[in-house]
Design a protein around this motif. Sequence first.
Motif, PDB file in Angstrom:
ATOM      1  N   PRO A 338      30.561  33.486  30.199  1.00 38.73           N
ATOM      2  CA  PRO A 338      29.674  33.389  29.032  1.00 38.73           C
ATOM      3  C   PRO A 338      29.899  34.489  28.005  1.00 38.73           C
ATOM      4  O   PRO A 338      29.580  34.325  26.834  1.00 38.73           O
ATOM      5  N   ASP A 339      30.432  35.656  28.429  1.00 37.41           N
ATOM      6  CA  ASP A 339      30.677  36.754  27.494  1.00 37.41           C
ATOM      7  C   ASP A 339      31.798  37.627  28.045  1.00 37.41           C
ATOM      8  O   ASP A 339      32.258  37.457  29.182  1.00 37.41           O
ATOM      9  N   ARG A 340      32.213  38.603  27.222  1.00 37.61           N
ATOM     10  CA  ARG A 340      33.357  39.444  27.586  1.00 37.61           C
ATOM     11  C   ARG A 340      33.044  40.351  28.780  1.00 37.61           C
ATOM     12  O   ARG A 340      33.912  40.586  29.626  1.00 37.61           O
ATOM     13  N   ASP A 341      31.820  40.870  28.883  1.00 35.80           N
ATOM     14  CA  ASP A 341      31.477  41.737  30.013  1.00 35.80           C
ATOM     15  C   ASP A 341      31.627  40.988  31.332  1.00 35.80           C
ATOM     16  O   ASP A 341      32.159  41.528  32.312  1.00 35.80           O
ATOM     17  N   GLU A 342      31.156  39.752  31.337  1.00 34.45           N
ATOM     18  CA  GLU A 342      31.281  38.951  32.553  1.00 34.45           C
ATOM     19  C   GLU A 342      32.739  38.633  32.851  1.00 34.45           C
ATOM     20  O   GLU A 342      33.169  38.611  34.016  1.00 34.45           O
ATOM     21  N   LEU A 343      33.526  38.384  31.791  1.00 39.40           N
ATOM     22  CA  LEU A 343      34.950  38.109  31.956  1.00 39.40           C
ATOM     23  C   LEU A 343      35.650  39.292  32.621  1.00 39.40           C
ATOM     24  O   LEU A 343      36.429  39.124  33.567  1.00 39.40           O
ATOM     25  N   LEU A 344      35.365  40.507  32.144  1.00 37.76           N
ATOM     26  CA  LEU A 344      35.998  41.697  32.709  1.00 37.76           C
ATOM     27  C   LEU A 344      35.522  41.954  34.133  1.00 37.76           C
ATOM     28  O   LEU A 344      36.291  42.412  34.986  1.00 37.76           O
ATOM     29  N   ALA A 345      34.263  41.658  34.405  1.00 37.32           N
ATOM     30  CA  ALA A 345      33.749  41.826  35.763  1.00 37.32           C
ATOM     31  C   ALA A 345      34.465  40.885  36.734  1.00 37.32           C
ATOM     32  O   ALA A 345      34.852  41.284  37.853  1.00 37.32           O
ATOM     33  N   LEU A 346      34.655  39.638  36.316  1.00 32.27           N
ATOM     34  CA  LEU A 346      35.386  38.688  37.140  1.00 32.27           C
ATOM     35  C   LEU A 346      36.832  39.143  37.362  1.00 32.27           C
ATOM     36  O   LEU A 346      37.379  39.016  38.466  1.00 32.27           O
ATOM     37  N   ALA A 347      37.435  39.692  36.303  1.00 34.90           N
ATOM     38  CA  ALA A 347      38.827  40.139  36.393  1.00 34.90           C
ATOM     39  C   ALA A 347      38.976  41.307  37.366  1.00 34.90           C
ATOM     40  O   ALA A 347      39.900  41.327  38.192  1.00 34.90           O
ATOM     41  N   ARG A 348      38.074  42.275  37.286  1.00 31.45           N
ATOM     42  CA  ARG A 348      38.180  43.439  38.174  1.00 31.45           C
ATOM     43  C   ARG A 348      37.922  43.051  39.632  1.00 31.45           C
ATOM     44  O   ARG A 348      38.552  43.587  40.549  1.00 31.45           O
ATOM     45  N   ALA A 349      37.002  42.129  39.837  1.00 32.20           N
ATOM     46  CA  ALA A 349      36.756  41.654  41.200  1.00 32.20           C
ATOM     47  C   ALA A 349      37.998  40.958  41.758  1.00 32.20           C
ATOM     48  O   ALA A 349      38.374  41.152  42.925  1.00 32.20           O
ATOM     49  N   LYS A 350      38.638  40.155  40.929  1.00 32.72           N
ATOM     50  CA  LYS A 350      39.838  39.454  41.376  1.00 32.72           C
ATOM     51  C   LYS A 350      40.984  40.429  41.588  1.00 32.72           C
ATOM     52  O   LYS A 350      41.769  40.281  42.535  1.00 32.72           O
ATOM     53  N   LEU A 351      41.111  41.441  40.732  1.00 27.98           N
ATOM     54  CA  LEU A 351      42.151  42.454  40.878  1.00 27.98           C
ATOM     55  C   LEU A 351      42.022  43.152  42.228  1.00 27.98           C
ATOM     56  O   LEU A 351      43.021  43.350  42.942  1.00 27.98           O
ATOM     57  N   ALA A 352      40.799  43.509  42.603  1.00 24.41           N
ATOM     58  CA  ALA A 352      40.573  44.172  43.884  1.00 24.41           C
ATOM     59  C   ALA A 352      40.845  43.223  45.043  1.00 24.41           C
ATOM     60  O   ALA A 352      41.436  43.606  46.071  1.00 24.41           O
ATOM     61  N   ARG A 353      40.442  41.973  44.890  1.00 27.83           N
ATOM     62  CA  ARG A 353      40.590  40.987  45.964  1.00 27.83           C
ATOM     63  C   ARG A 353      42.061  40.658  46.220  1.00 27.83           C
ATOM     64  O   ARG A 353      42.489  40.511  47.353  1.00 27.83           O
ATOM     65  N   LYS A 354      42.822  40.542  45.148  1.00 23.10           N
ATOM     66  CA  LYS A 354      44.231  40.173  45.282  1.00 23.10           C
ATOM     67  C   LYS A 354      45.099  41.365  45.670  1.00 23.10           C
ATOM     68  O   LYS A 354      46.163  41.192  46.262  1.00 23.10           O
ATOM     69  N   GLY A 355      44.701  42.570  45.268  1.00 20.91           N
ATOM     70  CA  GLY A 355      45.475  43.754  45.621  1.00 20.91           C
ATOM     71  C   GLY A 355      46.646  44.037  44.715  1.00 20.91           C
ATOM     72  O   GLY A 355      47.529  44.832  45.058  1.00 20.91           O
ATOM     73  N   CYS A 356      46.699  43.390  43.539  1.00 23.11           N
ATOM     74  CA  CYS A 356      47.815  43.636  42.618  1.00 23.11           C
ATOM     75  C   CYS A 356      47.540  44.873  41.765  1.00 23.11           C
ATOM     76  O   CYS A 356      46.448  45.450  41.787  1.00 23.11           O
TER      77      CYS A 356
END
Length: 410
Positions: A338-356
């Motif tokens: 819905p907004d950029r803050d949520e987009l970045l939150a999703l991205a950082r969670a995925k970054l940690a989950r994937k380990g890249c």
Amino acid sequence: MATVVLGVGGGIAAYKCCHLVRRLKEAGHRVHVIPTRSALEFVGRPTWEALSGEQVHTGVFEDVPGVEHVRLADQADLVIVAPATADLISRIAAGAGDDLLTTTVLATRAPVLVAPAMHTGMWENAATVDNVATLRRRGLVVKDPATGRLTGPDSGPGRFPEPDELADMAALLLDEPAAAPTMAGQDLAGRRVVISAGGTREALDPVRYLGNSSSGRMGAALAADAAARGARVTMVTAHIEVPVPSCVRQVPVSSTEDLDEAMRREATGADIVVMAVAAADFAPSSVSDLKIKKHEGDRRVGDRMSLDLIQTPDVLAGLAAARTPGQVVVGFAAETAPDRDELLALARAKLARKGCDLLAVNDVSSGRVFGKVGTDVTVVRQQGPGRRVMGSKMMAAQAILDEARSLLAP
């Protein structure tokens, strides 16, 4: 509207530059063509004038009151020399100014993109190697030629790159002139880069599949930019709608399982691995050997059909877990937020989950990004605000590779 000066050398590949002029004009640029006298043996002056819509001169004693070499050098936002023959490269390296093209290159302060094309023996000759190194040391961007069929029966390095690749590099240099020193400096020389691109397809039967809308444009832009910066590039391609840059090695795949196998194999020994592909998260649990009939049995319009899906391999997480010390792994994420803050939150969670190491995230809500020429991408690390790029996919490719290069050991 930018002004591009296209200097055409006297090689048989001169005819391909007709398409390059058209691409530059279609992008809205003003194009001035300066052929060498020998180039006119391959493509005549009327053709260049018709395609560019501008008068064409070759010598410094034509239109003397206009001082053409100074006027064009001052007006140019970019100078392209293509095809650059061994002779033309040697004259530019020596600082010669014996025709309109070489004097314009001498006088300009704009970025200069050089696209060599010649026989393999000439390209690998020590004199040409030294001259190319000289041009790069002085800040000119020299694109390595492609490998393939040459004039006559010979094949090898020296083939003129596809005009579309040069047009894409021109777009990058015009959008971001600051990219020229990086590209000229070949900051990925000697590095190996593996990039996946496109969208995987998961078969339902011999004619149908589950797929997505990825065009492969982002992966192709990354491959072109990495090659321009001196890397040896392998592009693992699922379904793509754009040409693969001729200077890169291509490994075609279809399904996510195929992709996983190919990427694990190709990532061995790579310095940078970029997962720009849109891989399917799920695939049918079984594939019909025969085409599934629309009107089979009592099936009617509006009837439901169920698919049993299974999860596919997590290719990015697998690559991150198996990476060797010093290898940089870059992932992509297509999210709806819905907004950029949520987009970045999703991205950082995925970054940690994937380990890249890095994650490039797009908001694909409302049909944005997929299949489009432009993009809005943010490159995220675990710390910091992220680097956002809004513009062409070539600009995004430059930013992503800048970030990846910064993580490589010297």
